[in-house]
Scaffold this motif. Structure first.
Motif, PDB file in Angstrom:
ATOM      1  N   MET A  74      39.488  28.053  54.731  1.00 46.70           N
ATOM      2  CA  MET A  74      40.902  27.733  54.966  1.00 46.70           C
ATOM      3  C   MET A  74      41.223  27.910  56.457  1.00 46.70           C
ATOM      4  O   MET A  74      40.731  28.843  57.095  1.00 46.70           O
ATOM      5  N   ILE A  81      38.474  27.558  49.940  1.00 49.02           N
ATOM      6  CA  ILE A  81      38.935  26.729  48.821  1.00 49.02           C
ATOM      7  C   ILE A  81      37.718  26.020  48.252  1.00 49.02           C
ATOM      8  O   ILE A  81      36.935  25.422  48.996  1.00 49.02           O
ATOM      9  N   PHE A 102      41.190  28.901  44.825  1.00 51.71           N
ATOM     10  CA  PHE A 102      41.280  29.686  46.052  1.00 51.71           C
ATOM     11  C   PHE A 102      40.366  30.902  45.918  1.00 51.71           C
ATOM     12  O   PHE A 102      40.456  31.652  44.945  1.00 51.71           O
TER      13      PHE A 102
END
Length: 740
Positions: A74, A81, A102
């Motif tokens: 990220m 992710i 996530f």
């Protein structure tokens, strides 16, 4: 009474953590409650779920094949992710879905391309495509799975974001292995099971939660569906028997009393339906057990006149009648209409009044103190035979001399506690007449209003003109908007008046809620989407009034607003002026939905009509065509022709048969919380029973329940059925069955 295994707390068998999660997310606390929490549907392990058919913004469970797995860091914060693309192997290749995790290290490791998995989460929308974010999942192609189990259907339970279907299934499986199902009390009598060929209760639990094939869960569902209907109908039959056993005061009326004077002065003949229902009510009012009757009928079928004649019979017998209305506008309309209809008969003891007359008083929360005090005194002394009011009637201040009949108008707008509060003001169990202008499908009436006898008024009185309804689609014909006001001017030039209905009062408020004791001026009902969710603005009364005052086609016309937040005196003044014809265009919210009776109004323009449900639209258009003049309703929408919400508008335009529309309404809205306050949409309290689909099951259960209660009113010989009623219809839910 010994505690059966079905009554054991879940914590005893599942542990504190699992039981706590189930209690918090599903509201289930015992073994029996969880075993009666049935799968919503079943997935075949060998078939993938069509992805294109997934509903947006709902919790779903699906089986899909993993196509690709990619992880990336990220940019804005720490972590990664993992994007997983899954597919349903459809021939077009369109059935794919991107799932994002996530910090999904487990997903990155386990979800390898080619594997099948079951995912559970809420469907979102991103970059013009459906998505799932951080769903729960479980692998289907796990190693070491038994060959027979691999063929078995997978039960999918109604789940929540924090409690996916398979966790519920694991808890149910643990119970099936731990409890002695043969000890569970069976609510279905043995003779009924033999007659219908139902499988036994233990086998039914196993087959619905752990089926070997589709035939097993279907067989189990049939059995549990009947069981659910029997429990519900026996509760209703027991309540009917309890009502019949109560001692009420007989109100037979007088041969030459107030009712006879009223009938003699009527300038028209009652319809056949009004005469038939009138005889039914007269007979029940004369009995010594309380009347409990639901009167439903089309908009304009004359229900209020039938109710008024019943009130006069009670007054002739020395009693009083209370009419409970949901809004001040409707209560005021009833007050003025009844006084006008009775004429001198409503001025008993007053100068110019009839010697055998009575008095009619109005009681609302926003009345001046002096007027309220006068109304309270008239009710308590018995001077007023008819007391009309809103929720203000329920206050501790209000007392009656001898309350003999309660009439509840638009019953769905009142809670059980409110009706009970009014009942408690009577010295003896009063007679009850519940009115609704929203026609109710027969199966719903049997299920929801099953403790009330039902009367239906279908024919309209002479002089009621037909109402023509048209959908005005602005998406395909933008120029029609200006034509609306030209058409309005044509009606005004012909000496008639126009309603313009809007979903909101003003631009600034969110969901509307009225002040005072008028809770129902709240915009669209739940049959339509909530305002603003799709980004479209809704027409508001305050804006439309200003726009129409600038509209050239309506130049010189008096245009006024009516809504629930107006000062009561202003509200009364506006309605009086509109009724007198000095206002040509009335722009309002749904406060005009019921009860408003202006014979000269011939055109109704409903803006953003897609924001309203079918029953509301049907009610609203019933405000025109009331004086022998043809009525027209224009349903205005900006939605495209293919939009699902336009189906409601097309249905309303296609027929004026309220009973036909009520069937369509229920199909579109779903059954909602049939036993609860939530009367549309959402999840139903009913588990397997669907009132439109299973009429024959409901009828059979109703007949069986009547036989059981007739022979055994206290269910002494049917303890398991009695316990099932107590367990599934706790006092709060059973109270909702008491629609009076």
């Amino acid at each position: 009474m010994r505690t059966t295994e079905s009554q054991l707390p879940l914590e005893r068998l599942l542990g504190k953590a699992s039981a706590g999660a189930i209690e918090k997310n599903l509201g289930l606390g015992t073994v029996g409650e969880l075993l009666l929490y049935f799968p919503r549907r079943y997935l075949n392990r060998g078939e993938l779920t069509p992805i294109n058919g997934l509903p947006f913004d709902e919790e779903v469970t699906l089986i899909a094949r993993v196509v690709s797995v990619n992880s990336r860091r990220m940019r804005q914060r720490k972590g990664s992710i993992t994007d997983v693309v899954v597919a349903d192997d459809s021939a077009s290749g369109a059935g794919s879905l991107k799932i994002s995790f996530f910090n999904g290290w487990r997903a990155e490791k386990e979800l390898r391309p080619g594997l099948r998995a079951m995912f559970s989460g809420k469907v979102g929308f991103f970059n013009r495509a459906l998505t799932l974010t951080n769903p729960d999942y479980v692998l289907i192609d796990a190693d070491g799975v038994d060959a027979e189990l691999a063929k078995a259907p997978i039960p999918v339970y109604p789940a929540t974001a924090k409690l996916p279907s398979w966790k519920i299934g694991n808890a149910v499986a643990a119970l099936l292995d731990a409890v002695e199902l043969d000890d569970f009390p069976d609510p279905v009598p043995q003779e009924t099971s033999r007659r219908e060929g139902f499988i036994g209760l233990p086998e039914a639990f196993r087959m619905i939660h752990r089926p070997a094939d589709a035939g097993q869960w279907q067989q189990a569902r049939e059995r549990f569906r009947y069981q659910e209907a029997l429990v519900l109908q026996t509760a209703l039959a027991r309540r009917r028997a309890q009502t019949a056993a109560q001692q009420a005061v007989s109100r037979p009326g007088l041969e030459h009393g107030l009712l006879a004077e009223f009938d003699a002065a009527l300038p028209f003949t009652l319809t056949g339906g009004q005469q038939t229902v009138g005889r039914e009510l007269a007979g029940e009012l004369a009995a010594e057990s309380p009347m409990h009757r639901l009167l439903q009928g089309e908009v304009g079928s004359g229900k209020t006149l039938v109710a008024l004649r019943a009130m006069l019979q009670v007054i002739d017998s020395g009693g009083q009648a209370a009419l409970l209305a949901p809004t001040e506008v409707l209560a005021s309309q009833h007050y003025q209409s009844i006084r006008r209809t009775l004429g001198p008969l409503a001025e008993g003891g007053m100068l110019g009044g009839h010697e055998s007359g009575t008095q009619v008083v109005l009681l609302t929360g926003t009345m001046p103190a002096a007027a309220k005090k006068e109304a309270l005194l008239a009710a308590a002394s018995g001077q007023a035979g008819i007391v009309i009011g809103t929720h203000a009637l329920l206050s501790d201040q209000v007392q009656f001399f001898d309350l003999g009949l309660i009439v509840v108008d638009e019953q769905h707008r009142f809670g059980v506690e409110q009706r009970d509060a009014l009942r408690a003001k009577a010295a003896h169990p009063p007679h009850l007449l519940v009115m609704t202008a929203t026609p109710i499908p027969r199966t719903v009436a049997m299920t929801v209003f099953g403790d009330l006898e039902t009367s239906v008024l279908r024919e309209l009185p002479a002089g009621r003109a037909p109402i023509s309804t048209f959908v005005v689609g602005l998406a395909e014909n933008p120029a029609w908007f200006s034509r609306l006001w030209q058409r309005s001017r044509e009606e005004i030039e012909a000496g008639h008046q126009v309603y313009v209905v809007c979903p909101r009062i003003g631009e600034t408020e969110g969901a509307e809620s009225s002040s005072g004791d008028e809770p129902d001026d709240s915009g669209p009902d739940t049959g339509a989407p909530d305002g603003g969710e799709d980004g479209r603005s809704m027409a508001s009364v305050l804006e439309v009034v200003e726009q129409l005052r600038q509209e050239p086609a309506l130049s010189g016309c008096r245009i006024e607003a009516l809504h629930g937040r107006l000062d009561p005196a202003e509200k009364s003044r506006v309605m009086a002026d509109f009724a007198a014809g000095s206002i040509q265009v009335l722009v309002s919210t749904t406060v005009v939905e019921v009860g408003v009776d202006v014979h000269n109004a011939t055109l109704m323009v409903i803006l953003d009509a897609d924001r309203f449900g079918i029953s509301q639209l049907h009610q609203l258009r019933g405000r025109v065509g009331r004086g022998g003049l043809p009525g027209t309703a224009l349903l205005v929408t900006e939605l495209e022709p293919g939009h699902p919400s336009r189906r409601r508008l097309d249905a309303v335009a296609a027929t004026t048969d309220g009973f036909e529309l009520s069937q369509e309404d229920l199909k579109l809205r779903r059954e909602g919380d049939i036993l609860g306050a939530n009367q549309s949409g959402g999840r139903s309290t009913l588990r397997l029973l669907r009132v439109l689909e299973h009429e024959s099951v409901i009828e059979m259960a109703r007949a069986d329940a009547n036989r059981i209660i007739a022979a055994d009113p206290e269910l002494a010989a049917h303890p398991a059925l009695r316990e099932a009623i107590d367990a599934s219809l706790n006092p709060e839910k059973e109270a909702f069955l008491e629609r009076g």
